[in-house]
Design an enzyme around this catalytic site. Structure first.
Site, PDB file in Angstrom:
ATOM      1  N   GLU A 130      -0.229   2.232  -3.352  1.00 33.16           N
ATOM      2  CA  GLU A 130      -1.666   2.058  -3.154  1.00 33.16           C
ATOM      3  C   GLU A 130      -2.180   0.872  -3.961  1.00 33.16           C
ATOM      4  O   GLU A 130      -2.988   0.078  -3.467  1.00 33.16           O
ATOM      5  CB  GLU A 130      -2.409   3.342  -3.526  1.00 33.16           C
ATOM      6  CG  GLU A 130      -2.254   4.461  -2.513  1.00 33.16           C
ATOM      7  CD  GLU A 130      -0.884   5.147  -2.491  1.00 33.16           C
ATOM      8  OE1 GLU A 130      -0.636   5.929  -1.568  1.00 33.16           O
ATOM      9  OE2 GLU A 130      -0.039   4.897  -3.387  1.00 33.16           O
TER      10      GLU A 130
ATOM     11  N   ASP B  10      -8.498 -15.275   3.797  1.00 32.50           N
ATOM     12  CA  ASP B  10      -9.233 -15.290   5.064  1.00 32.50           C
ATOM     13  C   ASP B  10     -10.613 -15.911   4.913  1.00 32.50           C
ATOM     14  O   ASP B  10     -11.042 -16.702   5.744  1.00 32.50           O
ATOM     15  CB  ASP B  10      -9.361 -13.874   5.614  1.00 32.50           C
ATOM     16  CG  ASP B  10     -10.167 -13.832   6.898  1.00 32.50           C
ATOM     17  OD1 ASP B  10      -9.785 -14.533   7.865  1.00 32.50           O
ATOM     18  OD2 ASP B  10     -11.187 -13.131   6.939  1.00 32.50           O
TER      19      ASP B  10
ATOM     20  N   MET C 256       6.577   5.364   5.249  1.00 34.33           N
ATOM     21  CA  MET C 256       7.091   6.514   4.515  1.00 34.33           C
ATOM     22  C   MET C 256       6.200   6.954   3.352  1.00 34.33           C
ATOM     23  O   MET C 256       6.566   7.832   2.582  1.00 34.33           O
ATOM     24  CB  MET C 256       8.510   6.235   3.992  1.00 34.33           C
ATOM     25  CG  MET C 256       9.505   5.936   5.077  1.00 34.33           C
ATOM     26  SD  MET C 256       9.577   7.250   6.312  1.00 34.33           S
ATOM     27  CE  MET C 256      10.331   6.375   7.652  1.00 34.33           C
TER      28      MET C 256
END
Length: 160
Positions: free
Chosen positions: A113, A127, A75
């Site tokens: 953001e 990672d 959204m």
């Protein structure tokens, strides 16, 4: 009770209509923490992680994530960013702090953001270091502040 803006008259999810809102300067700052072993932090500091410069890669990943937020969060409106900056701080020898500051001149804010930027930057650190430390924990992701818009400014009160 306040009306839910992301729900239409049928009770289904919708993207909010922002077409009538004025353009204003919008900023948001978010933070995330990665708890890790001391040895992991030391290897990041020394540039001795086999996948490369952890902070440089995480910084680019965070900026890219901020730019792609609308593609990830259903959204969210696509927002043309004026800037996105990712910073790293150490809290002792076992916590790496990721902070993002995002700015735009638009009709909607950039909180998502900034939150997406710190989340993806932190996951990138995970990672790149998971081969040496699978016990890392990404935690405390939160909005620290935001400016602009109808709801005004917000600054998070830090817990003691």
């Amino acid at each position: 009770m306040e009306k839910l803006t992301h729900i239409n008259e049928q009770g289904r999810a919708r993207m909010v209509d922002v077409s009538g809102k004025p353009v204003t300067r919008r900023t948001a700052v978010a933070r995330s923490r990665i708890r890790m072993k001391r040895e992991t932090m030391e290897r990041i500091r020394q540039g001795k992680v086999s996948k490369g410069d952890v902070l440089a890669v995480a910084q680019v990943a965070g900026i890219m994530a901020a730019k792609k937020t609308a593609d990830l969060i259903p959204m969210c409106h696509p927002v043309p960013l004026k800037s996105a900056d990712i910073r790293f701080y150490e809290e002792g020898d076992e916590v790496l702090v990721v902070e993002a500051e995002v700015k735009t001149d638009n009709v909607t804010g950039v909180e998502m953001e900034a939150l997406t930027a710190v989340s993806i930057a932190a996951l990138t650190v995970y990672d790149m270091c998971k081969a040496i430390d699978r016990e890392m924990v990404v935690t405390d992701t939160c909005l620290l502040s935001k400016t602009g818009g109808k709801s005004g400014d917000y600054v998070r009160r830090e817990e003691k």
